[in-house]
Design an enzyme around this catalytic site. Structure first.
Site, PDB file in Angstrom:
ATOM      1  N   ASP A  13      35.488   9.596  49.456  1.00  0.00           N
ATOM      2  CA  ASP A  13      36.468   9.234  48.426  1.00  0.00           C
ATOM      3  C   ASP A  13      37.881   9.585  48.888  1.00  0.00           C
ATOM      4  OD1 ASP A  13      37.298   8.228  46.011  1.00  0.00           O
ATOM      5  OD2 ASP A  13      36.834  10.042  44.864  1.00  0.00           O
ATOM      6  N   GLY A  14      38.855   8.837  48.378  1.00  0.00           N
ATOM      7  CA  GLY A  14      40.257   9.155  48.653  1.00  0.00           C
ATOM      8  C   GLY A  14      40.956   8.188  49.597  1.00  0.00           C
ATOM      9  N   ASN A  15      40.296   7.091  49.927  1.00  0.00           N
ATOM     10  CA  ASN A  15      40.935   6.117  50.824  1.00  0.00           C
ATOM     11  C   ASN A  15      42.216   5.549  50.217  1.00  0.00           C
ATOM     12  OD1 ASN A  15      38.694   6.443  52.408  1.00  0.00           O
ATOM     13  ND2 ASN A  15      37.802   4.445  51.977  1.00  0.00           N
ATOM     14  N   GLY A  16      42.135   5.230  48.920  1.00  0.00           N
ATOM     15  CA  GLY A  16      43.295   4.633  48.249  1.00  0.00           C
ATOM     16  C   GLY A  16      44.461   5.603  48.199  1.00  0.00           C
ATOM     17  N   HIS A  30      41.009   2.093  53.442  1.00  0.00           N
ATOM     18  CA  HIS A  30      39.589   1.788  53.651  1.00  0.00           C
ATOM     19  C   HIS A  30      39.304   1.587  55.143  1.00  0.00           C
ATOM     20  CE1 HIS A  30      38.972   1.694  49.421  1.00  0.00           C
ATOM     21  NE2 HIS A  30      39.646   0.587  49.206  1.00  0.00           N
ATOM     22  N   GLU A  60      29.850   0.074  40.163  1.00  0.00           N
ATOM     23  CA  GLU A  60      31.061   0.066  39.325  1.00  0.00           C
ATOM     24  C   GLU A  60      32.307  -0.361  40.102  1.00  0.00           C
ATOM     25  OE1 GLU A  60      28.850   2.785  39.313  1.00  0.00           O
ATOM     26  OE2 GLU A  60      27.917   1.877  37.549  1.00  0.00           O
ATOM     27  N   TRP A  62      32.914  -3.032  41.465  1.00  0.00           N
ATOM     28  CA  TRP A  62      33.285  -4.431  41.170  1.00  0.00           C
ATOM     29  C   TRP A  62      34.430  -4.485  40.167  1.00  0.00           C
ATOM     30  CZ3 TRP A  62      31.248  -7.719  44.506  1.00  0.00           C
ATOM     31  CH2 TRP A  62      29.983  -7.467  45.045  1.00  0.00           C
ATOM     32  N   ARG A  64      37.186  -3.133  40.392  1.00  0.00           N
ATOM     33  CA  ARG A  64      38.498  -3.086  41.069  1.00  0.00           C
ATOM     34  C   ARG A  64      39.087  -4.494  41.171  1.00  0.00           C
ATOM     35  NH1 ARG A  64      38.250   1.822  45.389  1.00  0.00           N
ATOM     36  NH2 ARG A  64      37.234   3.264  43.977  1.00  0.00           N
ATOM     37  N   LEU A 124      19.545   9.209  64.589  1.00  0.00           N
ATOM     38  CA  LEU A 124      20.015   9.411  63.213  1.00  0.00           C
ATOM     39  C   LEU A 124      19.675   8.207  62.333  1.00  0.00           C
ATOM     40  CD1 LEU A 124      22.074  11.255  61.424  1.00  0.00           C
ATOM     41  CD2 LEU A 124      23.646   9.371  61.856  1.00  0.00           C
ATOM     42  N   ARG A 180      32.491  15.062  40.837  1.00  0.00           N
ATOM     43  CA  ARG A 180      31.503  14.319  40.049  1.00  0.00           C
ATOM     44  C   ARG A 180      30.649  13.489  40.997  1.00  0.00           C
ATOM     45  NH1 ARG A 180      36.624  12.100  38.147  1.00  0.00           N
ATOM     46  NH2 ARG A 180      37.202  10.308  39.419  1.00  0.00           N
ATOM     47  N   GLU A 193      22.503  20.813  47.338  1.00  0.00           N
ATOM     48  CA  GLU A 193      23.704  21.674  47.313  1.00  0.00           C
ATOM     49  C   GLU A 193      24.945  20.784  47.366  1.00  0.00           C
ATOM     50  OE1 GLU A 193      23.580  24.939  46.932  1.00  0.00           O
ATOM     51  OE2 GLU A 193      21.378  24.910  46.974  1.00  0.00           O
TER      52      GLU A 193
HETATM   53  C1  IPE Z   1      32.589   6.608  44.389  1.00  0.00           C
HETATM   54  O1  IPE Z   1      33.965   6.695  44.412  1.00  0.00           O
HETATM   55  C2  IPE Z   1      32.112   5.363  45.096  1.00  0.00           C
HETATM   56  C3  IPE Z   1      32.296   5.342  46.548  1.00  0.00           C
HETATM   57  C4  IPE Z   1      32.820   6.290  47.274  1.00  0.00           C
HETATM   58  C5  IPE Z   1      31.826   4.151  47.218  1.00  0.00           C
HETATM   59  P1  IPE Z   1      34.871   6.113  43.239  1.00  0.00           P
HETATM   60  O2  IPE Z   1      36.278   6.318  43.654  1.00  0.00           O
HETATM   61  O3  IPE Z   1      34.465   4.716  42.923  1.00  0.00           O
HETATM   62  O4  IPE Z   1      34.492   7.052  42.004  1.00  0.00           O
HETATM   63  P2  IPE Z   1      35.283   7.353  40.664  1.00  0.00           P
HETATM   64  O5  IPE Z   1      35.660   6.036  40.066  1.00  0.00           O
HETATM   65  O6  IPE Z   1      36.505   8.142  41.040  1.00  0.00           O
HETATM   66  O7  IPE Z   1      34.351   8.160  39.835  1.00  0.00           O
HETATM   67  C1  IPE Z   2      36.618   5.500  48.315  1.00  0.00           C
HETATM   68  O1  IPE Z   2      38.015   5.563  48.252  1.00  0.00           O
HETATM   69  C2  IPE Z   2      36.126   4.181  48.869  1.00  0.00           C
HETATM   70  C3  IPE Z   2      35.489   3.300  47.880  1.00  0.00           C
HETATM   71  C4  IPE Z   2      35.250   3.594  46.635  1.00  0.00           C
HETATM   72  C5  IPE Z   2      35.078   1.990  48.358  1.00  0.00           C
HETATM   73  P1  IPE Z   2      38.775   5.101  46.947  1.00  0.00           P
HETATM   74  O2  IPE Z   2      39.168   3.664  47.112  1.00  0.00           O
HETATM   75  O3  IPE Z   2      38.002   5.398  45.730  1.00  0.00           O
HETATM   76  O4  IPE Z   2      40.078   6.004  47.017  1.00  0.00           O
HETATM   77  P2  IPE Z   2      40.842   6.655  45.786  1.00  0.00           P
HETATM   78  O5  IPE Z   2      39.852   7.462  45.014  1.00  0.00           O
HETATM   79  O6  IPE Z   2      41.405   5.504  44.988  1.00  0.00           O
HETATM   80  O7  IPE Z   2      41.899   7.486  46.423  1.00  0.00           O
HETATM   81 MG    MG Z   3      37.939   6.976  44.496  1.00  0.00          MG
END
Ligand code: IPE
Ligand code: IPE
Ligand code: MG
Length: 228
Positions: A13-16, A30, A60, A62, A64, A124, A180, A193
């Site tokens: 998470d956190g690419n955006g 991404h 979920e 989708w 976006r 792996l 979460r 864990e």
């Molecule tokens: C979970 O991250 C899904 C993936 C990493 C593919 P999200 O960014 O979609 O989760 P929420 O919306 O913050 O809970």
């Molecule tokens: C996780 O990064 C990658 C995917 C859910 C596909 P996010 O795109 O959720 O990045 P944030 O949470 O918006 O920073």
């Molecule tokens: Mg995210």
């Protein structure tokens, strides 16, 4: 020797946010995130982790904007074409979980080809969750178990999940500060864990991986019993 997780689950998470902090389009985050995953696959394989299950796209996601969803699909297409040979050379077995019906048909074909190419590999096991939701997984398993007429036991239900045959994850890592599960592997994570880090996924590197393993090694797993 400190305990090594056999199966690691990963919410990348956190690419955006990584991209936003640099004034770049989200898709750039991404793209960098996909690079970070390849790096982690090498670390995990080298360290002897048997299975790595990563959340690539949730049921979920989708929700976006279409432009981002299309960008993610294009990235997936690119990696399935360009990087699978490298994974194959490194003896990685690729398995994709989730509902493929909603994915673009050419991607479904690429997934099938990649799975077939790597099916005999003994290194792996890289499990990629695409259009995956933990609730949908459990519901589908119940439907399949009902169609089979039971038996209504936990192990039988688990045998109908997308993750059938895989041991449950020992360690879950989630990056970017969120604490979460976001509908990932709900059945399988019952005794996993959890390791959370504020590092954004594209920045996650070898030192962060080692920190997660060290955190895991300090945990005492009791599975409801009294431990050692
Ligand atoms: C979970 O991250 C899904 C993936 C990493 C593919 P999200 O960014 O979609 O989760 P929420 O919306 O913050 O809970
Ligand atoms: C996780 O990064 C990658 C995917 C859910 C596909 P996010 O795109 O959720 O990045 P944030 O949470 O918006 O920073
Ligand atoms: Mg995210």
């Amino acid at each position: 020797m400190p305990a090594l997780p056999q199966h690691v689950a990963l919410i990348m998470d956190g690419n955006g946010r990584w991209a936003a902090r640099r004034g770049l389009p989200r898709i750039e985050g991404h793209r960098r995130g996909a690079g970070a995953l390849l790096g982690l696959v090498s670390c995990a394989a080298r360290d002897g982790v048997k299975t790595l299950t990563v959340f690539g796209f949730s049921t979920e996601n989708w929700h976006r904007p279409p432009q981002e969803v299309e960008g993610l699909m294009a990235l997936l297409r690119h990696y399935l074409k360009a990087e699978v040979t490298e994974l194959h050379t490194n003896n990685v077995l690729l398995r994709v979980i989730g509902d493929r019906a909603a994915l673009p048909p050419d991607i479904v074909t690429l997934i099938q080809d990649a799975e077939a190419l790597t099916a005999g590999n003994a290194g792996l096991v890289l499990v990629v969750a695409l259009n995956y939701g933990g609730r949908a997984d459990i519901l589908r398993a119940c439907q399949r178990l009902a169609a089979a007429g039971g038996p209504w036991r936990e192990d039988a239900l688990a045998g109908h999940l997308y993750t059938a045959g895989l041991p449950p994850p020992d360690l879950l890592i989630r990056t970017a500060g969120e604490r979460r599960l976001s509908n990932f592997l709900l059945w399988d994570l019952a005794y996993t864990e959890l390791h959370f880090t504020d590092v954004l996924w594209p920045d996650f590197g070898e030192a962060d991986w080692r920190a997660a393993l060290a955190d895991f090694a300090r945990r005492e797993r009791r599975f409801g019993g009294l431990g050692t």
